[in-house]
Design a protein around this motif. Sequence first.
Motif, PDB file in Angstrom:
ATOM      1  N   THR A 107       0.858  -1.186   0.000  1.00  0.00           N
ATOM      2  CA  THR A 107       0.000   0.000   0.000  1.00  0.00           C
ATOM      3  C   THR A 107       0.890   1.230   0.000  1.00  0.00           C
ATOM      4  O   THR A 107       1.882   1.285   0.737  1.00  0.00           O
ATOM      5  CB  THR A 107      -0.887   0.014   1.259  1.00  0.00           C
ATOM      6  OG1 THR A 107      -1.731  -1.137   1.251  1.00  0.00           O
ATOM      7  CG2 THR A 107      -1.740   1.267   1.314  1.00  0.00           C
ATOM      8  N   LEU A 108       0.565   2.207  -0.826  1.00  0.00           N
ATOM      9  CA  LEU A 108       1.336   3.443  -0.812  1.00  0.00           C
ATOM     10  C   LEU A 108       1.455   3.963   0.620  1.00  0.00           C
ATOM     11  O   LEU A 108       0.451   4.089   1.324  1.00  0.00           O
ATOM     12  CB  LEU A 108       0.661   4.510  -1.666  1.00  0.00           C
ATOM     13  CG  LEU A 108       0.851   4.442  -3.176  1.00  0.00           C
ATOM     14  CD1 LEU A 108      -0.138   5.386  -3.852  1.00  0.00           C
ATOM     15  CD2 LEU A 108       2.273   4.812  -3.563  1.00  0.00           C
ATOM     16  N   PRO A 109       2.669   4.279   1.080  1.00  0.00           N
ATOM     17  CA  PRO A 109       2.795   4.794   2.446  1.00  0.00           C
ATOM     18  C   PRO A 109       2.027   6.099   2.646  1.00  0.00           C
ATOM     19  O   PRO A 109       1.572   6.386   3.753  1.00  0.00           O
ATOM     20  CB  PRO A 109       4.305   4.985   2.619  1.00  0.00           C
ATOM     21  CG  PRO A 109       4.868   4.999   1.236  1.00  0.00           C
ATOM     22  CD  PRO A 109       3.973   4.144   0.413  1.00  0.00           C
ATOM     23  N   SER A 110       1.860   6.862   1.582  1.00  0.00           N
ATOM     24  CA  SER A 110       1.078   8.098   1.696  1.00  0.00           C
ATOM     25  C   SER A 110      -0.389   7.809   1.974  1.00  0.00           C
ATOM     26  O   SER A 110      -1.091   8.644   2.548  1.00  0.00           O
ATOM     27  CB  SER A 110       1.218   8.926   0.422  1.00  0.00           C
ATOM     28  OG  SER A 110       0.809   8.182  -0.708  1.00  0.00           O
ATOM     29  N   LYS A 111      -0.865   6.620   1.585  1.00  0.00           N
ATOM     30  CA  LYS A 111      -2.254   6.232   1.825  1.00  0.00           C
ATOM     31  C   LYS A 111      -2.412   5.445   3.130  1.00  0.00           C
ATOM     32  O   LYS A 111      -3.510   5.378   3.688  1.00  0.00           O
ATOM     33  CB  LYS A 111      -2.766   5.372   0.674  1.00  0.00           C
ATOM     34  CG  LYS A 111      -2.734   6.034  -0.698  1.00  0.00           C
ATOM     35  CD  LYS A 111      -3.779   7.124  -0.820  1.00  0.00           C
ATOM     36  CE  LYS A 111      -3.811   7.689  -2.237  1.00  0.00           C
ATOM     37  NZ  LYS A 111      -4.782   8.815  -2.340  1.00  0.00           N
ATOM     38  N   ALA A 112      -1.335   4.818   3.576  1.00  0.00           N
ATOM     39  CA  ALA A 112      -1.426   3.889   4.701  1.00  0.00           C
ATOM     40  C   ALA A 112      -1.882   4.568   5.984  1.00  0.00           C
ATOM     41  O   ALA A 112      -2.654   3.991   6.763  1.00  0.00           O
ATOM     42  CB  ALA A 112      -0.072   3.202   4.920  1.00  0.00           C
ATOM     43  N   TYR A 113      -1.424   5.798   6.213  1.00  0.00           N
ATOM     44  CA  TYR A 113      -1.818   6.497   7.437  1.00  0.00           C
ATOM     45  C   TYR A 113      -3.333   6.641   7.510  1.00  0.00           C
ATOM     46  O   TYR A 113      -3.959   6.314   8.533  1.00  0.00           O
ATOM     47  CB  TYR A 113      -1.153   7.873   7.502  1.00  0.00           C
ATOM     48  CG  TYR A 113      -1.536   8.676   8.734  1.00  0.00           C
ATOM     49  CD1 TYR A 113      -0.884   8.477   9.937  1.00  0.00           C
ATOM     50  CD2 TYR A 113      -2.557   9.626   8.688  1.00  0.00           C
ATOM     51  CE1 TYR A 113      -1.235   9.204  11.073  1.00  0.00           C
ATOM     52  CE2 TYR A 113      -2.910  10.356   9.805  1.00  0.00           C
ATOM     53  CZ  TYR A 113      -2.253  10.143  11.001  1.00  0.00           C
ATOM     54  OH  TYR A 113      -2.607  10.855  12.119  1.00  0.00           O
ATOM     55  N   GLY A 114      -3.959   7.104   6.438  1.00  0.00           N
ATOM     56  CA  GLY A 114      -5.399   7.287   6.432  1.00  0.00           C
ATOM     57  C   GLY A 114      -6.154   5.979   6.600  1.00  0.00           C
ATOM     58  O   GLY A 114      -7.191   5.923   7.285  1.00  0.00           O
ATOM     59  N   ILE A 115      -5.648   4.907   5.980  1.00  0.00           N
ATOM     60  CA  ILE A 115      -6.303   3.602   6.107  1.00  0.00           C
ATOM     61  C   ILE A 115      -6.265   3.115   7.551  1.00  0.00           C
ATOM     62  O   ILE A 115      -7.256   2.604   8.092  1.00  0.00           O
ATOM     63  CB  ILE A 115      -5.635   2.582   5.163  1.00  0.00           C
ATOM     64  CG1 ILE A 115      -5.897   2.969   3.704  1.00  0.00           C
ATOM     65  CG2 ILE A 115      -6.135   1.173   5.442  1.00  0.00           C
ATOM     66  CD1 ILE A 115      -5.102   2.162   2.703  1.00  0.00           C
TER      67      ILE A 115
END
Length: 379
Positions: A235-243
Motif C-alpha cells: 500500500t502506498l505509504p502516503s495512503k497507509a496512514y489514512g487507512i
Amino acid sequence: MARWILAVPTSPRLMPKAEIVCPGFVDNHVHVLGGGGGLGFASRAPELQTSQLVRGGITSVIGMLGFDATTKDMASLVAKTKAFVQDGISAYCITGATLEHPIPTLTGRIRTDIAFVDEIIGVGEISISELGYGYDSFGEGAQYIAKAAVEGLLAGRLAGKSGYLCLQVPPYLSEVLKPIFEVLDKTGIPITQFLPSHVNQTDEYMSDAINWGNRNGYVDIGANYSPENNFSRSTLPSKAYGILREGGVPANRITMSSDGNGAPPKEEAGEKSPVVANYMPVRSLHRVWKRWVRDEGVSIEDALAPVTSNPAAIAGLSRKGRIAVGGDADLLILNEDLEIDTVIARGQPHFRSGAMVRTGMFDATIRDEMGTAQHVVGG
C-alpha cells in the motif's frame, strides 16, 4: 521578515504559507552499517553517513543489523552509533539481527546488552520465522520472539530503557501477525513491547495491523515500501496512514520509518529470482511526510507525530520528538513548501539553506570522490 509558526504534534491546526519550526525527525528503523547482502557480497549497502540523515531532517536515529549478521556485527553497530553521536546527532541501536534465532548480541545476552550498554535500547529487528520473510511463521519462531521480548522487557525495567522489540514480519503469506497475537494471548506480554515494522507491505499485513492497533499496539508504516519503489504488493505509504486511522488505530500508536540504507532484493516482474538490490533512501521519510500533508489532507501537527513523538515514545526517548522545556534542542525549520531549510541537532546547526554547516569526518571527502562535492558553510 519571515513569519514563524511553532509546530508540535498537539498544537492547533496550522495555517499555511509560513515557515514552520518543528521537532527533528526520529527514524526508528535504519540499517546504519548498510543492509542487503541477499544477492551476494556486492549487494551489501555501504555505511550511512551523518549528512544523509541530516539532509532528511533526521536528528535521532535507531540503527540495527539486518539480513547480514555474518560480515557485520553488534560491535560494529555500537561503534557506528557512537560515531553518529560524535558527529553531533543523537543515535541509538537495538541488539539482534533479522534471521538468527538466537540473535547475535554484544555481551552474549539480550538482557546484559540492554542493561549495560548505553547505546542499546531494545531488541531487533527479528523475524518471527527463522527462515525469514518469505515463509510463514510457526512453532519455535514465535516462541523465540516471546522469549526475546521478555528479555528486553526485564532489562529495560532494570536499566530505565524501553527494551522494545522491533518485529520483522513475513508479509507474503497468510499468517502475518497471527502468531504474535497468539503470543500475546498466551503470555500476557504487553502489546506495546512490540513494534511490527512496515505494515503496509501487503493488504493482509495492513488488515492485521488494524487489529493490532485497535488492541492499543504500535504499528509502523514503511516509507520505502511502495509500488513506486518496486514493492508491487504494498500500500502506498502516503495512503497507509489514512487507512489505519479509518480502521480505528489511535493516532498516537502510528509510527513511520524509512528502513533506510537497506537493500532488499528488488521485485522483478516476470522473473523467478531477483538480480538487483533495491536501495532504500532515508530521505523517503520526509518525502512521504510531505505527501501526507499536501496530497492526503493530514494536518501538519497530526502528520508530525508518527515521525517525532510516537517513535520517541515506544523507544523510551523522553527528551526526543517534542519541543518542550527540558527536551533536547532537535529542531527543523521548514519553508512554506514544507522543504527543509534548517536542521538543528542537540542545539547545534547542521544544515542551513541547502548546505551542510557541520559534517562527519569523511562526508566531504566521500562527496568529492563521488564527484558531488558541495560547499560547506563554516567549514
